[in-house]
Design an enzyme around this catalytic site. Structure first.
Site, PDB file in Angstrom:
ATOM      1  N   THR A 172       1.600  49.479 -51.626  1.00  0.00           N
ATOM      2  CA  THR A 172       0.540  49.586 -52.631  1.00  0.00           C
ATOM      3  C   THR A 172      -0.759  49.081 -52.033  1.00  0.00           C
ATOM      4  OG1 THR A 172       2.146  49.307 -54.392  1.00  0.00           O
ATOM      5  CG2 THR A 172      -0.166  48.868 -54.947  1.00  0.00           C
ATOM      6  N   GLN A 211     -15.641  45.137 -33.107  1.00  0.00           N
ATOM      7  CA  GLN A 211     -16.923  44.451 -32.930  1.00  0.00           C
ATOM      8  C   GLN A 211     -18.122  45.400 -32.921  1.00  0.00           C
ATOM      9  OE1 GLN A 211     -17.669  41.331 -33.108  1.00  0.00           O
ATOM     10  NE2 GLN A 211     -15.626  40.431 -33.003  1.00  0.00           N
ATOM     11  N   ASN A 226     -15.483  41.101 -27.932  1.00  0.00           N
ATOM     12  CA  ASN A 226     -15.741  40.051 -28.917  1.00  0.00           C
ATOM     13  C   ASN A 226     -16.274  38.762 -28.307  1.00  0.00           C
ATOM     14  OD1 ASN A 226     -12.861  40.657 -28.178  1.00  0.00           O
ATOM     15  ND2 ASN A 226     -12.602  38.528 -28.805  1.00  0.00           N
ATOM     16  N   CYS A 263      -7.812  25.965 -27.277  1.00  0.00           N
ATOM     17  CA  CYS A 263      -6.960  24.791 -27.148  1.00  0.00           C
ATOM     18  C   CYS A 263      -5.687  25.053 -27.937  1.00  0.00           C
ATOM     19  CB  CYS A 263      -7.664  23.566 -27.702  1.00  0.00           C
ATOM     20  SG  CYS A 263      -6.771  22.049 -27.388  1.00  0.00           S
ATOM     21  N   GLY A 300      -7.930  44.517 -38.457  1.00  0.00           N
ATOM     22  CA  GLY A 300      -8.093  45.054 -37.110  1.00  0.00           C
ATOM     23  C   GLY A 300      -6.816  44.939 -36.297  1.00  0.00           C
ATOM     24  N   THR A 301      -6.108  43.841 -36.469  1.00  0.00           N
ATOM     25  CA  THR A 301      -4.871  43.626 -35.707  1.00  0.00           C
ATOM     26  C   THR A 301      -3.852  44.710 -36.024  1.00  0.00           C
ATOM     27  OG1 THR A 301      -5.273  41.245 -35.671  1.00  0.00           O
ATOM     28  CG2 THR A 301      -3.005  41.972 -35.265  1.00  0.00           C
ATOM     29  N   HIS A 320     -13.768  42.168 -42.264  1.00  0.00           N
ATOM     30  CA  HIS A 320     -14.396  40.832 -42.284  1.00  0.00           C
ATOM     31  C   HIS A 320     -15.369  40.592 -41.119  1.00  0.00           C
ATOM     32  CE1 HIS A 320     -12.010  38.325 -39.303  1.00  0.00           C
ATOM     33  NE2 HIS A 320     -11.161  39.314 -39.440  1.00  0.00           N
TER      34      HIS A 320
HETATM   35  C1  LIG Z   1     -11.426  40.261 -34.923  1.00  0.00           C
HETATM   36  C2  LIG Z   1     -10.979  41.288 -33.954  1.00  0.00           C
HETATM   37  C3  LIG Z   1      -9.748  41.946 -34.111  1.00  0.00           C
HETATM   38  C4  LIG Z   1      -8.752  41.580 -35.188  1.00  0.00           C
HETATM   39  O1  LIG Z   1      -9.175  41.942 -36.479  1.00  0.00           O
HETATM   40  P1  LIG Z   1      -8.508  41.215 -37.738  1.00  0.00           P
HETATM   41  O2  LIG Z   1      -9.013  41.999 -38.914  1.00  0.00           O
HETATM   42  O3  LIG Z   1      -9.006  39.802 -37.736  1.00  0.00           O
HETATM   43  O4  LIG Z   1      -7.033  41.314 -37.591  1.00  0.00           O
HETATM   44  C5  LIG Z   1      -9.418  42.946 -33.213  1.00  0.00           C
HETATM   45  N1  LIG Z   1     -10.246  43.274 -32.213  1.00  0.00           N
HETATM   46  C6  LIG Z   1     -11.430  42.683 -32.029  1.00  0.00           C
HETATM   47  C7  LIG Z   1     -12.309  43.123 -30.910  1.00  0.00           C
HETATM   48  C8  LIG Z   1     -11.842  41.661 -32.884  1.00  0.00           C
HETATM   49  O5  LIG Z   1     -13.008  41.067 -32.684  1.00  0.00           O
END
Ligand SMILES: *Cc1c(COP(=O)(O)O)cnc(C)c1O
Length: 387
Positions: free
Chosen positions: A237, A179, A151, A325, A71-72, A201
């Site tokens: 790849t 999400q 999230n 934290c 997602g990042t 994930h």
């Molecule tokens: C978890 C999350 C991400 C990041 O996804 P990753 O696959 O962990 O890099 C981005 N946006 C939201 C809203 C998330 O909950």
């Protein structure tokens, strides 16, 4: 000890069926999808299948799905790619104050590079007002990026309305759908998004794999250059095992979302109602806005979120709090401060996030142990006076 996992917005347990689908890729089907021989072509066809499953989950076409490392990366690709592609047209971006760090820190980085970012406020229930998006538009606006579901508190934004505004203004629209994917029905055509981020994930797939929906015809500068994989959008790849796992998780999400999420929503409502009736001085963040069925974020007055998380962990229950934290200093969540909470209030928040694999027994166990934990922590609090 009994273990209960209620931190699904951080990550979800991988489904056993997903592991089964991935195993052959890690063993006999190890080919490089770019190779022209049988090993390569077999790997390529598995990727094609997975791409279809991901596309179908959001009503996209296969050719509009680009696999990323998660997602990042999808968020970075959408925002940085658009900023770079459109910079001749303008340098103004509209986003909200409650985005995930992957969007927030990317936009902050672009600010340092000379882009201008409008950070839209949200209501006390965590909702973006579509009219505020309209008002923020100006000549030179190149991108609107507003997340679909939050999230931390689970609020669902009016993406369809914002999509209409973006279309009328002829401005590109990205939404972080990490999400919302797999939890609520998504149709990228109806939402009128040009770019939509997903992560495996968070839907019971493996980590390190995600995707960006890129609407047909959208020009987006790649982050990664190289061999021209993913139709020249993302070189490198392919993570074949990850893609196959993500595809299988997407297929299962599509097939069982309606029944799973109806059940999860009932469990979440049961949890909220039981905690409210057994614990004084708590309330639910974002309660009056549309919310994901799996998330509850509760504010527990006169108790520290960190203490609650640790005490629950000792009882085998995994949840999270709205304060991170980092390097010894307690930073209150930017989402909770954006909905008007003081840093003290934000420190007393607890996020419980369920998934398709959460059981009624899991929820009942939390209802059993949490009231006692809160009472014990409050007894130690100098501010708490029993009424
Ligand atoms: C978890 C999350 C991400 C990041 O996804 P990753 O696959 O962990 O890099 C981005 N946006 C939201 C809203 C998330 O909950």
């Amino acid at each position: 000890m009994r273990r209960v996992y209620l931190d699904s917005n951080a990550t979800t347990p991988i489904r056993p069926e997903v592991v089964t689908a991935m195993m052959p890729v890690l063993t006999e089907h190890f080919g490089n999808p770019s190779s022209i021989h049988w090993f390569g072509q077999h790997a390529k066809s598995m990727i094609d299948d997975a791409r279809q499953h991901v596309a179908r989950l959001i009503n996209a076409e296969s050719s509009e799905i680009v696999f990323t490392s998660g997602g990042t990366e999808a968020d970075n690709f959408a925002i940085r790619g658009m900023a770079e592609s459109q910079k001749a047209k303008g340098r103004h971006i509209i986003t909200s104050k409650i985005e995930h760090h992957a969007v927030m820190h990317t936009c902050q980085d672009l600010e340092k590079q000379g882009y201008e970012v409008t950070w839209l406020p949200v209501s006390r229930d965590g909702a973006v007002d579509p009219d505020s998006v309209r008002r923020a538009l100006r000549p030179g606006t190149i991108l609107i990026t507003i997340m679909h579901a939050n999230n931390e508190i689970g609020t669902v934004q009016p993406i369809e309305e914002i999509g209409r505004i973006a279309e009328e203004a002829d401005v590109y629209f990205h939404s972080d759908g990490v999400q919302s994917t797999g939890k609520i029905p998504i149709d990228v055509r109806r939402l009128k998004v040009d770019l939509y981020s997903m992560s495996s994930h968070k839907i019971h797939g493996p980590k390190g794999i995600g995707a960006l929906f890129i609407k047909k015809g959208t020009i987006l500068k790649p982050l990664l250059t190289g061999g021209g994989h993913e139709r020249n959008r993302r070189s490198g790849t392919e993570n074949v095992a990850g893609i196959v796992g993500f595809g299988h998780a997407a297929k299962m999400a599509r097939e069982s979302m309606a029944t799973d999420m109806a059940r999860v929503g009932e469990l979440r409502d049961l949890l909220e109602a039981a905690l409210k009736s057994r614990i004084e001085f708590i309330h639910v963040n974002g309660e009056n806005a549309p919310r994901l069925p799996n998330t509850t974020n509760i504010m527990v007055d006169y108790a520290e979120g960190e203490g609650l998380v640790i005490s629950l962990d000792l009882k085998g229950v995994a949840v999270s709090t709205g304060s991170a934290c980092s390097s010894g200093s307690m930073e209150p969540s930017h989402v909770l401060t954006a909905i008007g909470k003081t840093p003290d209030e934000a420190h007393g928040s607890l996020r419980l996030s369920l998934s398709a694999l959460t059981t009624r027994e899991d929820v009942e166990y939390v209802i059993e142990v949490l009231p006692g934990i809160v009472e014990r922590l409050r007894d130690l609090s100098p501010y708490y006076k029993k009424v």
